[in-house]
Enzyme design. Sequence first.
Site, mmCIF file in Angstrom:
data_model
loop_
_atom_site.group_PDB
_atom_site.id
_atom_site.type_symbol
_atom_site.label_atom_id
_atom_site.label_comp_id
_atom_site.label_asym_id
_atom_site.label_seq_id
_atom_site.Cartn_x
_atom_site.Cartn_y
_atom_site.Cartn_z
ATOM 1 N N SER A 158 -6.416 -1.296 -2.152
ATOM 2 C CA SER A 158 -5.885 -0.244 -1.217
ATOM 3 C C SER A 158 -6.407 1.211 -1.585
ATOM 4 C CB SER A 158 -4.224 -0.184 -1.276
ATOM 5 O OG SER A 158 -3.908 0.635 -0.051
ATOM 6 N N GLU B 224 -3.297 -7.884 6.900
ATOM 7 C CA GLU B 224 -2.808 -6.892 6.260
ATOM 8 C C GLU B 224 -1.483 -5.837 6.597
ATOM 9 O OE1 GLU B 224 -4.619 -5.561 3.430
ATOM 10 O OE2 GLU B 224 -6.300 -6.472 3.620
ATOM 11 N N HIS C 77 -0.897 -6.859 2.954
ATOM 12 C CA HIS C 77 -1.296 -6.107 2.282
ATOM 13 C C HIS C 77 -0.986 -6.234 0.674
ATOM 14 C CE1 HIS C 77 -3.735 -2.424 1.611
ATOM 15 N NE2 HIS C 77 -2.843 -1.623 1.268
#
Length: 486
Positions: A219, A339, A402
């Site tokens: 990320s 995600e 995610h």
Amino acid sequence: MRFTLLSILSLAVVSTTTAQGANSSELLVPTTNGPVLGHYAATAPASVREFLGIPYGAPPIGRLRFAPAAKPNPWIEPIDAGKFGPTCYNAMIPPELEIVAKPPLEDEDCLSINVWTPTKKRSKGPAAVLLWTYGGGFTFGGSFTPVYDGTNLVRDQQDVIVVSFNYRLAVFGYPGSRGLPAKQQNPGLLDVRSAVEWTRDNIAAFGGDPKRITLFGESAGGSATDTYLYYAKDDPIIAGAIMQSGTVSLTDIGVLGLPFGESWGNLTRLVDCGNQSAAQELECMRQVPAKYLRDTMSANNLTFTPAQDNGTVFSNYLSLLESGSRAKVPLLVGSNDQELLAVNNTAEAAATGSFSTLQTFTCPAAQTARYHARIAPTWQYRYFGAFPMRFGNFTMPGVASHGAEIPQVFGTYDPDGASEEQRDSSAYIQGAWAAFAKDPKQGLRKYAPNWPTYSRACKSLVRLTYNNQPGATFVYPESYEAGCSF
Ligand SMILES: *[C@@H]1O[C@H](CO)[C@@H](O)[C@H](O)[C@H]1NC(C)=O
Ligand SMILES: *[C@@H]1O[C@H](CO)[C@@H](O)[C@H](O)[C@H]1NC(C)=O
Ligand SMILES: *[C@@H]1O[C@H](CO)[C@@H](O)[C@H](O)[C@H]1NC(C)=O
Ligand SMILES: *[C@@H]1O[C@H](CO)[C@@H](O)[C@H](O)[C@H]1NC(C)=O
Ligand SMILES: *[C@@H]1O[C@H](CO)[C@@H](O)[C@H](O)[C@H]1NC(C)=O
């Protein structure tokens, strides 16, 4: 805490008389700034040495607040590397993540680094290094997070070292003040450079190979890794990079960013440092207690993320990518199948989630792979594992959302709740990350069943844990890029 010489000697006596009979000297390691005393990892004492909370920069406080990290102040007596250093001040932790992401201790003096390394009797030679950069939108996160613990990865792979570090967040890392020197708007991103340099200068003493450092992150950590490839291109130090669900596009205006200086302007007014010259404002902001700055910024929802300064963050990433103006190191880049989760169960919400996944993660990863493949060996993956995740009493259903790949990479999934498929999937992914770190150019080409480097012309997209099956299958990259606009 510092040990006196006497307590070191008595500790040495205690360690040499323990049942393991391990050589206690392997726990006392010199660094360029002073010696550190580690310990054997609690869950793998025969396999892994752990050194936590080692300073890699001077405390970034007072006149060093908002400035690039200075070298640590040297020390003489060994410091106790027995626990994580304080986390850099966090802001705006999403409520649903508080249970896993809330730091036990925060402080402005937070520039510390952690090393997990094999015990000497296990080592066959200098180990490859995986240097981890956590995510959290540049506003929260820290290396203390249990899911980032390096013990299992080092225990389960041969001759691999995991290093992680804290970097500055929110206003402390990305202030956006015109009073700062050109090209130094993002001290938080420059912390990544300081951590890389510390690793280069020190990892040999921990059994590592400074010529085989792979910078990896997820990320915002993947995004920080990508920015590093640009701003450190002339002397990257690292031998390879892995970007998990994060490329430089996440720092671009419109995703996380705001007009330059807007949050800074508002925060200076809120803490009575406004209405002055930029230099006076900066001087004033360096006097405000750190916790008060953090609390004020959080209470007012002020977002601070990397700003374009043409030194650490640039304004023309697409042309830099297309022209290959970045570090020519091997790259593994990828993202997850879902995600961004649908917030509700409607078809409309599902469509919104998959569109955002495509725009925010799939397409930037694909575009990065396509161009980076022209300058260095490149692999692109897509992770599909859908294993339930337990946070305290709360279990998240299995979705490749995610961050879902992180416990698989570190082997920090819940061992009691894990299926055999999940364990095997994790082992396979760990092996791949380790193969890359050990030999960034060739390692994955030889990793069963021989991963092809990225090419649009062949089935080179690596699907990891597809249908929850451990291992990899390969498809044409375009299989998942149909909606991308490049
Ligand atoms: C800054 O303050 C102005 C005026 O109160 C407001 O309109 C703006 O939305 C604020 N910006 C941020 C990032 O909070
Ligand atoms: C800054 O100046 C503006 C306009 O003169 C004024 O309204 C505001 O109260 C001042 N703020 C501070 C913190 O002095
Ligand atoms: C900040 O955001 C929270 C959650 O969205 C909201 O409840 C609160 O009113 C906001 N505070 C300010 C000062 O805008
Ligand atoms: C960065 O460079 C771009 C293009 O050369 C320029 O337009 C912009 O003003 C520069 N920004 C800063 C902060 O120097
Ligand atoms: C579900 O999510 C969609 C897309 O975000 C939104 O438009 C819709 O109003 C939501 N429906 C309900 C019932 O919450």
